[in-house]
Motif scaffolding. Structure first.
Motif, short mmCIF file in Angstrom:
data_model
loop_
_atom_site.label_atom_id
_atom_site.label_comp_id
_atom_site.label_asym_id
_atom_site.label_seq_id
_atom_site.Cartn_x
_atom_site.Cartn_y
_atom_site.Cartn_z
N TYR A 1 0.91 -1.19 0.06
CA TYR A 1 -0.09 0.03 -0.26
C TYR A 1 0.93 1.07 -0.10
O TYR A 1 0.45 2.29 -0.02
CB TYR A 1 -0.86 0.25 1.17
CG TYR A 1 -1.91 -1.15 1.42
CD1 TYR A 1 -2.15 -2.16 0.45
CD2 TYR A 1 -2.62 -1.36 2.56
CE1 TYR A 1 -2.89 -3.06 0.57
CE2 TYR A 1 -3.73 -2.16 2.60
CZ TYR A 1 -3.59 -3.25 1.60
OH TYR A 1 -4.32 -4.34 1.69
N SER B 1 -12.79 -5.92 2.25
CA SER B 1 -13.80 -5.28 1.51
C SER B 1 -15.11 -5.78 2.17
O SER B 1 -16.13 -6.28 1.47
CB SER B 1 -13.71 -6.04 0.18
OG SER B 1 -12.42 -5.66 -0.39
N PRO B 2 -15.14 -5.48 3.39
CA PRO B 2 -16.61 -5.95 4.31
C PRO B 2 -17.75 -5.36 3.56
O PRO B 2 -18.72 -6.08 3.75
CB PRO B 2 -16.26 -5.73 5.75
CG PRO B 2 -15.34 -4.40 5.69
CD PRO B 2 -14.57 -4.58 4.29
N LEU B 3 -17.63 -4.22 2.88
CA LEU B 3 -18.79 -3.80 2.37
C LEU B 3 -18.93 -3.77 0.87
O LEU B 3 -19.70 -3.41 0.16
CB LEU B 3 -18.58 -2.04 2.95
CG LEU B 3 -18.49 -1.75 4.20
CD1 LEU B 3 -18.39 -0.20 4.35
CD2 LEU B 3 -19.64 -2.32 5.15
N ALA B 4 -18.19 -4.73 0.44
CA ALA B 4 -18.09 -5.00 -0.87
C ALA B 4 -17.87 -3.79 -1.82
O ALA B 4 -18.61 -3.58 -2.94
CB ALA B 4 -19.21 -6.00 -1.50
N GLN C 1 -12.59 7.51 4.23
CA GLN C 1 -12.07 8.42 4.67
C GLN C 1 -12.68 9.63 4.86
O GLN C 1 -12.61 10.82 5.14
CB GLN C 1 -11.08 9.11 3.32
CG GLN C 1 -11.66 9.18 2.06
CD GLN C 1 -10.88 9.19 0.84
OE1 GLN C 1 -9.93 8.21 0.71
NE2 GLN C 1 -10.65 10.23 0.22
N ARG D 1 -18.42 8.94 8.17
CA ARG D 1 -18.57 7.11 8.09
C ARG D 1 -17.64 6.53 8.98
O ARG D 1 -18.02 5.26 9.70
CB ARG D 1 -18.38 6.79 6.56
CG ARG D 1 -19.56 7.49 5.81
CD ARG D 1 -19.62 6.70 4.48
NE ARG D 1 -18.70 7.26 3.53
CZ ARG D 1 -18.97 8.36 2.46
NH1 ARG D 1 -20.07 9.03 2.66
NH2 ARG D 1 -17.91 8.74 1.79
N GLU E 1 -19.80 6.18 12.04
CA GLU E 1 -21.01 5.27 11.56
C GLU E 1 -20.38 4.02 11.78
O GLU E 1 -21.01 2.95 12.08
CB GLU E 1 -21.47 5.58 10.22
CG GLU E 1 -22.54 4.75 9.53
CD GLU E 1 -22.84 5.37 8.01
OE1 GLU E 1 -22.89 6.35 7.92
OE2 GLU E 1 -23.28 4.32 7.26
N1 LIG Z 1 -5.63 -8.68 2.27
C1 LIG Z 1 -6.11 -8.46 1.09
O1 LIG Z 1 -5.77 -8.76 0.08
C2 LIG Z 1 -6.90 -7.19 0.83
C3 LIG Z 1 -7.64 -6.85 -0.20
C4 LIG Z 1 -8.36 -5.68 -0.39
C5 LIG Z 1 -8.45 -4.97 0.92
N2 LIG Z 1 -7.91 -5.13 2.01
C6 LIG Z 1 -7.98 -4.17 3.26
O2 LIG Z 1 -9.38 -3.92 3.55
C7 LIG Z 1 -9.66 -2.78 3.50
C8 LIG Z 1 -11.19 -2.33 3.11
O3 LIG Z 1 -11.47 -2.97 1.82
P1 LIG Z 1 -11.88 -2.21 0.59
O4 LIG Z 1 -11.37 -0.77 0.71
O5 LIG Z 1 -11.61 -2.91 -0.61
O6 LIG Z 1 -13.68 -2.18 0.70
P2 LIG Z 1 -14.69 -1.70 1.50
O7 LIG Z 1 -14.18 -1.45 2.96
O8 LIG Z 1 -15.86 -3.00 1.55
O9 LIG Z 1 -15.25 -0.45 1.01
C9 LIG Z 1 -14.66 0.80 1.11
C10 LIG Z 1 -15.66 1.62 0.08
O10 LIG Z 1 -16.96 1.93 1.08
C11 LIG Z 1 -17.21 3.14 1.12
N3 LIG Z 1 -17.68 3.17 2.49
C12 LIG Z 1 -17.10 3.05 3.87
N4 LIG Z 1 -17.85 2.87 4.78
C13 LIG Z 1 -19.04 3.47 4.35
C14 LIG Z 1 -20.29 3.80 4.74
N5 LIG Z 1 -20.76 3.65 6.16
N6 LIG Z 1 -21.24 4.34 3.96
C15 LIG Z 1 -20.70 4.19 2.62
N7 LIG Z 1 -19.94 4.08 2.03
C16 LIG Z 1 -18.77 3.57 2.81
C17 LIG Z 1 -15.64 3.99 1.15
O11 LIG Z 1 -15.79 5.22 0.61
P3 LIG Z 1 -15.33 6.31 1.23
O12 LIG Z 1 -13.98 6.39 1.81
O13 LIG Z 1 -15.65 7.60 0.64
O14 LIG Z 1 -16.15 6.49 2.58
C18 LIG Z 1 -15.04 3.21 0.04
O15 LIG Z 1 -15.22 3.69 -1.33
C19 LIG Z 1 -8.86 -2.17 2.84
O16 LIG Z 1 -8.50 -0.67 2.93
C20 LIG Z 1 -7.37 -2.95 3.01
O17 LIG Z 1 -6.92 -2.27 4.23
C21 LIG Z 1 -7.08 -6.34 2.00
#
Ligand SMILES: NC(=O)c1ccc[n+]([C@@H]2O[C@H](COP(=O)([O-])OP(=O)(O)OC[C@H]3O[C@@H](n4cnc5c(N)ncnc54)[C@H](OP(=O)(O)O)[C@@H]3O)[C@@H](O)[C@H]2O)c1
Length: 275
Positions: free
Chosen positions: A48, A184-187, A230, A234, A237
């Protein structure tokens, strides 16, 4: 912030902040706000390229180092070409930290991940990391690892959300005391999530947002979540999930959304050199 206890006895907060793809001032400001709100767990990776900012925030924070949980990951390229202790020491130097709380193998790079695991066990024994684990391991990867391991992974960090519920893998990991952490818990707030009638109905019923319903579902399933946001609003939240309870029927109704749909790569079908 509530915590789960891992198989080596250390505690990890139920919700951590995912930091990818944040960097620079956005990341610094987001982490500072997160700490103010009560976050203490931060997920990063060598890939990252944001260790410097993360270390800066942790080292300048009034919160004691022991109160913070830092997870970082071993990159694929480093599994193949480098001495892993040196790689970790470089990460620690950029972070400005003496140890990390969790060191994960980022992907099960074929032909290399078992060798990497043996080296992670050594780092753990030397006290350079407080716990070790894996990411993106299917059951067959874990079966291979369990055959050679002296220490079992504390965590398997996998893509997990209502579109990809991973029930068989959760069951397998639970048999071996390996905690599941949902990335990616929120997909990534895919349209299928935003338009899900079940999630919308539950959100209306509890006067919560869809992300809060999902993060509560993970919590009740004993799964750690690391949502990335970011937005300061949220951030708040995503940790406000402790004042309601989903019934068994409601939990099952979320399980039933599953369509084995990934927003990230399938570890059995990806180009490890590009990750
Ligand atoms: N081990 C691995 O291979 C791997 C792979 C992928 C990810 N990860 C880790 O997992 C973390 C999270 O996964 P991710 O970023 O892929 O997906 P995510 O957490 O499912 O989704 C992030 C997205 O959701 C939005 N969001 C977050 N909270 C929200 C809310 N309460 N309401 C509406 N929108 C919301 C964020 O936008 P805003 O920022 O604009 O709120 C962003 O666009 C990564 O940051 C990383 O640290 C690990």
């Amino acid at each position: 912030m509530e915590k789960f206890t891992l198989n080596n006895g250390i505690d990890k907060p139920v919700i951590g902040l995912g930091t990818y793809p944040m960097k620079g001032n956005i990341l610094i400001e987001t982490m500072e706000k997160a700490i103010e709100l009560g976050y203490s767990s931060f997920d990063t990776a060598t890939a990252y390229k944001n260790h410097e900012e993360i270390g800066e925030v942790i080292n300048n924070s009034i919160v004691a180092r022991e109160e913070v949980f830092i997870t970082t990951k071993l990159s694929n390229i480093h599994q193949k070409h480098e001495n892993i202790e040196e790689v970790l020491k470089r990460s620690l130097s950029i972070l400005g930290l003496k140890y990390v709380d969790m060191y994960l193998i980022h992907w099960p790079v074929p032909d290399y991940f078992l060798k990497s695991w043996v080296e992670l066990e050594q780092l753990y024994k030397k006290g350079l990391v407080r716990s070790i684990g894996v990411c993106n391991f299917h059951e067959h990867h874990l079966r291979d690892l369990i055959e050679i391991a002296n220490i079992l992974p504390a965590i398997n960090q996998i893509e997990l959300h209502p579109l990809l519920t991973q029930k068989p893998l959760i069951k397998f990991c639970s048999k071996y005391g390996i905690k599941i952490e949902a990335y990616s818990p929120l997909a990534r707030m895919h349209n299928y999530i935003q338009n899900s009638d079940i999630l919308k109905e539950l959100a209306d019923r509890y006067q919560k947002s869809i992300p809060q319903i999902i993060l509560r579902w993970n919590y009740q399933n004993g799964v750690i979540s690391i949502p990335k946001t970011q937005s300061h609003h949220r951030l708040s939240e995503n940790i406000s999930i402790y004042d309601f309870h989903l019934s068994n029927e409601e939990m099952i109704s979320i399980d039933d959304i599953n369509m084995n749909f990934r927003v990230r790569h399938d570890p059995d079908n990806c180009d490890f050199d590009k990750l």
